[in-house]
Design a protein around this motif. Structure first.
Motif, PDB file in Angstrom:
ATOM      1  N   GLU A  74      -8.431  16.136 -89.135  1.00  0.00           N
ATOM      2  CA  GLU A  74      -7.595  15.646 -88.031  1.00  0.00           C
ATOM      3  C   GLU A  74      -6.430  14.823 -88.568  1.00  0.00           C
ATOM      4  N   ALA A 117      -3.905  17.196 -89.884  1.00  0.00           N
ATOM      5  CA  ALA A 117      -3.214  17.887 -88.796  1.00  0.00           C
ATOM      6  C   ALA A 117      -2.133  17.004 -88.187  1.00  0.00           C
ATOM      7  N   LEU A 118      -2.397  15.693 -88.090  1.00  0.00           N
ATOM      8  CA  LEU A 118      -1.427  14.795 -87.472  1.00  0.00           C
ATOM      9  C   LEU A 118      -0.143  14.690 -88.285  1.00  0.00           C
ATOM     10  N   GLY A 119      -0.236  14.953 -89.588  1.00  0.00           N
ATOM     11  CA  GLY A 119       0.974  14.855 -90.400  1.00  0.00           C
ATOM     12  C   GLY A 119       1.699  16.174 -90.550  1.00  0.00           C
ATOM     13  N   MET A 120       1.274  17.199 -89.823  1.00  0.00           N
ATOM     14  CA  MET A 120       1.920  18.507 -89.973  1.00  0.00           C
ATOM     15  C   MET A 120       2.672  18.881 -88.708  1.00  0.00           C
ATOM     16  N   PRO A 161       0.287  22.594 -87.102  1.00  0.00           N
ATOM     17  CA  PRO A 161      -0.979  22.783 -87.802  1.00  0.00           C
ATOM     18  C   PRO A 161      -1.737  23.988 -87.260  1.00  0.00           C
ATOM     19  N   ARG A 164      -2.177  16.266 -97.370  1.00  0.00           N
ATOM     20  CA  ARG A 164      -1.395  16.419 -96.141  1.00  0.00           C
ATOM     21  C   ARG A 164       0.035  16.841 -96.481  1.00  0.00           C
TER      22      ARG A 164
END
Lengths: 512, 309
Positions: A104, A107-110, A113, A155
């Motif tokens: 998770e 995913a937040l840094g993409m 995602p 990430r």
């Protein structure tokens, strides 16, 4: 990393200026990075390194000046744009979510995602490719500092960055983990990814970086090839003055002042580390340095020693008297003072004045309260004494603690404890976020108190600092303390092993 | 005595009794997941109750009434959002003030509506399903809001667990600094969450004045907002547990009413007290399991965010 002169330029920063009210963070800064180059950004705290990279990453907008990325004009309005242009950043603090899983967090840094299940597979694959094994389903709160950094790096890598910015990446790693990180970075550089590496650790920069840009007070003062310069030369460019290492007076070892044995206590901090059977003793005049990667029980150890966390009877004694059941004020009376890591909110009340903050911890030993009434004149002169003795730069003692810069407040809170003629001093991270000159002053003050007969426990993540001031050295690793050993004769490898080695990461890189 | 109580009727009426709490609590859960502690739920509910009532009476349409309640309460929550997110006021104090303000304002708006009958909301016609013995009475003989309340729990659960929006919301509540560093708009996300919480509390309030009672009197929500706040903690911020908590509370409320009606030997005051007392007891027990409940709380709950840090 040879033949880089033929490589095309990736990022060019020219004439960038950014001012905040009262301070110019960057003034006319220009430098450039080639593809695949490892470029160091050197400077003291407050030299403007962070502001500069925040502009490159789109978190801050420059007042003037321009940037070009791969030849095209580049002016990111937000991190999203920077990421889609191929710029990724590994932060020093504040970018992971402890209660979320690794996948998770990634995913937040993409930008776009994939589904979490596919993402987990990619995390496993990429992390093994670069020798940074990672389980995507684990909670970040349960990971060690080194593993957390891997999450950030992975990430970034999942987005195939052209430029990877790393802000003080090694401050939380053991020496072995640093080696692994460097291997990964060299591998990335060989694949053509440029790396902008921010640090003030000069030996690391000499080992890793191709080029260096040195900032001082927001201006570029020099550029150099780190391999061709000595660490001392670069340090003096950074500080703009010659540095003198602290002196230690000759001292004879006295009797035991602080005795800790069988100290076990559960952590009161969420995702904290419980202390397990800690034992050591510190003699009068001795400085015990306790190293360890962040989050291995440092905060808990300070709480247990200061009295904020009570422990079982017989675990802690000062001058032979059991103080395990006493609270912070009674321990102060017994001669123990403590300075925690967190300056604002723990060591000092942010909205109270320096005088009031001096009273909070000084009342007991300095006799600032009489019959329930505060002796304000005495408190004021106590605070003024600290400001004078420790060179705290402030308009006066009436200002709120939060108005001071980090380094000045650190000098104040450390000075406040050292000024109380203590027999035992416990300090966590004495020079965290403090510039080199102030750090040297604080270390000198600690050594002076030890020379006067105080027993000192310094908990720090800065190994150089511990090696400089400590007589004996121990390391915290997952809440356990290694037996203290004399600093003289310790090698960096031995220290690394005491700190817990590389958490089983060696295997991953041997495959390459 | 207990034999006089029909279990099917009891369950059916506890589902109705829990609706306002479910709606307000699931809204507040989203707000708290985003890291904002809005203690003004009671105030937003009662604003929803009066705005919904006035709209329904004026238009003669109960559906528009619920919409009016949602809009009125969301508007009030925006006051809270503005004060806490832009003016950085203390969330606890602002939330308490919001409740007092909402109670006063609703009472002002409600002048002249005492004794007025709102348009009725019928049950959802589910045809033969409602004729199934026992089960039909429990499950298929309700107004639409009952189904909506359960659906909203499912929706919030799914959004928080499976969608990117949910992940970003949780991330903001977990660490606003990290979320900001990654480029998420912390303030905007929180304002939207606050408005969602307001709208849900408003629908819950409108349910009280339009269906459950149905008429307008001052202070009609009678502390349901506070119970909703307690239930979010009881549920340790998990949507389905909100349903459990609300049904538990609703069940005890209905049971004590039935006991009173059945002429139980216990004085009525003690019975009326029971649901609140049991809520307190459950909260104490929940929080005493050291750290377990508190560990699931959003880490940035109640902290204001300022980008310059």
């Amino acid at each position: 990393m040879t033949g880089q002169t033929t490589r095309p330029e990736l990022l060019a920063v020219s004439g960038v200026t950014k001012a905040y009210p009262g301070v110019v963070a960057n003034s006319d800064v220009s430098f450039s990075i080639k593809e695949g180059e490892v470029h160091a950004l050197l400077g003291e705290n407050g030299a403007g390194k962070s502001t500069l990279v925040k502009m490159i990453y789109g978190l801050v907008k420059p007042d003037s000046g321009s940037m070009r990325l791969s030849g095209a004009a580049y002016a990111p309005n937000e991190p999203r744009q920077a990421r889609s242009s191929g710029v990724a950043m590994v932060f020093q603090h504040f970018s992971l979510f402890e209660a979320l899983s690794v996948a998770e967090n990634v995913a937040l840094g993409m930008e776009n995602p994939p589904k979490l299940r596919d993402l987990a597979g990619r995390i496993r694959k990429v992390s093994e490719e670069y020798g940074l094994p990672l389980d995507p389903d684990r909670m970040v709160g349960d990971l060690s500092a080194g593993e957390r950094q891997r999450v950030e790096i992975i990430r970034c890598l999942l987005q195939d960055p052209k430029l990877l910015i790393m802000d003080e990446p090694t401050s939380v790693l053991t020496p072995q983990e640093v080696e692994i990180l460097f291997k990964t970075l060299r591998q990335l550089s060989a694949e053509g990814t440029a790396i902008l590496y921010i640090s003030h650790k000069l030996e690391e920069i000499r080992a890793l970086c191709d080029e260096a840009t040195i900032l001082r007070r927001g201006k570029v003062v020099a550029t150099c090839t780190p391999r061709d310069r000595s660490a001392r030369e670069m340090a003096e460019l950074m500080v703009g003055a010659t540095l003198t290492p602290p002196e230690r007076g000759a001292k004879a070892k006295g009797e035991t002042a602080l005795q800790v044995s069988g100290l076990s206590v559960a952590s009161p901090i969420p995702f904290g580390t419980s202390l397990k059977n800690i034992g050591f003793s510190v003699a009068k005049g001795e400085v015990l340095g306790i190293a360890g990667v962040a989050g291995n029980g440092q905060d808990e150890l300070l709480l247990a020693l200061s009295g904020e966390l009570r422990t079982a009877a017989g675990t802690l004694s000062i001058d032979g008297k059991d103080v395990s059941a006493l609270g912070p004020n009674d321990r102060r009376r017994a001669g123990l003072v403590a300075a925690p890591e967190e300056r604002l909110g723990h060591a000092a009340a942010p909205d109270m004045s320096l005088v009031e903050n001096a009273l909070l911890s000084g009342a007991t030993r300095q006799g600032l309260v009489k019959n329930g009434f505060i002796d304000w004149p005495a408190t004021r002169s106590f605070a003024e004494g600290i400001v004078k003795d420790f060179d705290v730069r402030t308009p006066g003692t009436h200002v709120a603690a939060r108005a001071l810069s980090g380094g000045n407040l650190q000098k104040f809170v450390v000075g406040r404890e050292l000024s109380q003629a203590p027999t035992v001093i416990v300090i966590n991270q004495p020079t965290w976020g403090v510039d080199a000159a102030a750090a040297a002053a604080i270390r000198q003050a600690i050594l002076d108190r030890a020379a006067q007969g105080a027993a000192v426990v310094v908990i720090s993540q800065d190994l150089d600092e511990l090696l400089e001031i400590a007589d004996n050295f121990a390391a915290l690793n997952e809440g356990r303390l290694t037996p203290p050993r004399p600093v003289a004769g310790l090698t960096i490898d031995e220290i690394g092993l005491m700190m817990g080695g590389a958490h089983g990461m060696e295997v991953a890189h041997h495959a390459h | 005595m207990l034999g006089d109580i029909n279990p099917a009727v009891l369950i059916a009426s506890l589902m109705v009794a829990s609706v306002p709490i479910i709606l307000a609590a699931i809204g507040e859960l989203v707000v708290e997941k985003a890291g904002v502690l809005n203690l003004g739920v009671e105030g937003m509910m009662i604003m929803g109750a009066i705005c919904g009532f006035v709209t329904a009476v004026a238009t003669g349409n109960p559906y528009l009434g619920f919409l009016g309640g949602a809009v009125g309460a969301a508007a009030l929550s925006l006051v809270f959002g503005f004060l806490t997110q832009f003016m950085l006021s203390n969330q606890v104090a602002t939330g308490l003030a919001l409740t007092l303000f909402g109670q006063g304002l609703s009472s002002l708006i409600g002048q002249g509506y005492n004794g007025v009958k709102p348009p009725l909301t019928g049950t959802v016609p589910l045809g033969p399903l409602a004729d199934i013995p026992v089960l039909g009475r429990i499950l298929f003989d309700h107004d639409w809001v009952v189904y909506f309340s359960v659906a909203s729990i499912a929706a919030v659960w799914a959004v928080l667990k499976y969608t990117r929006v949910g992940l970003i919301l949780r991330a903001v509540g977990e660490s606003h600094d990290a979320a900001h560093a990654l480029g998420y708009k912390v303030i905007r996300i929180r304002i939207l969450a606050i408005m969602f919480g307001g709208a849900m509390a408003g629908i819950g309030g409108a349910y009280v004045s339009l269906i459950r009672v149905p008429q307008w009197t001052d202070g009609i929500t009678a502390g349901a907002g506070w119970i909703a706040l307690a239930i979010v903690v009881f549920a340790s911020w998990k949507p389905w547990r909100v349903l459990l908590g609300a049904y538990l509370f609703g069940g005890i409320t209905v049971l004590q009413l039935n006991l009173q009606a059945a002429g139980a030997a216990i004085p009525a005051h003690y019975l009326s007290m029971a649901p609140y007392l049991i809520t307190i007891l459950v909260l104490v027990v929940m929080s005493s399991g050291k750290g377990r409940a508190s560990l699931n709380a959003p880490a940035a709950l109640g902290q204001n965010f300022h980008a310059s840090r």
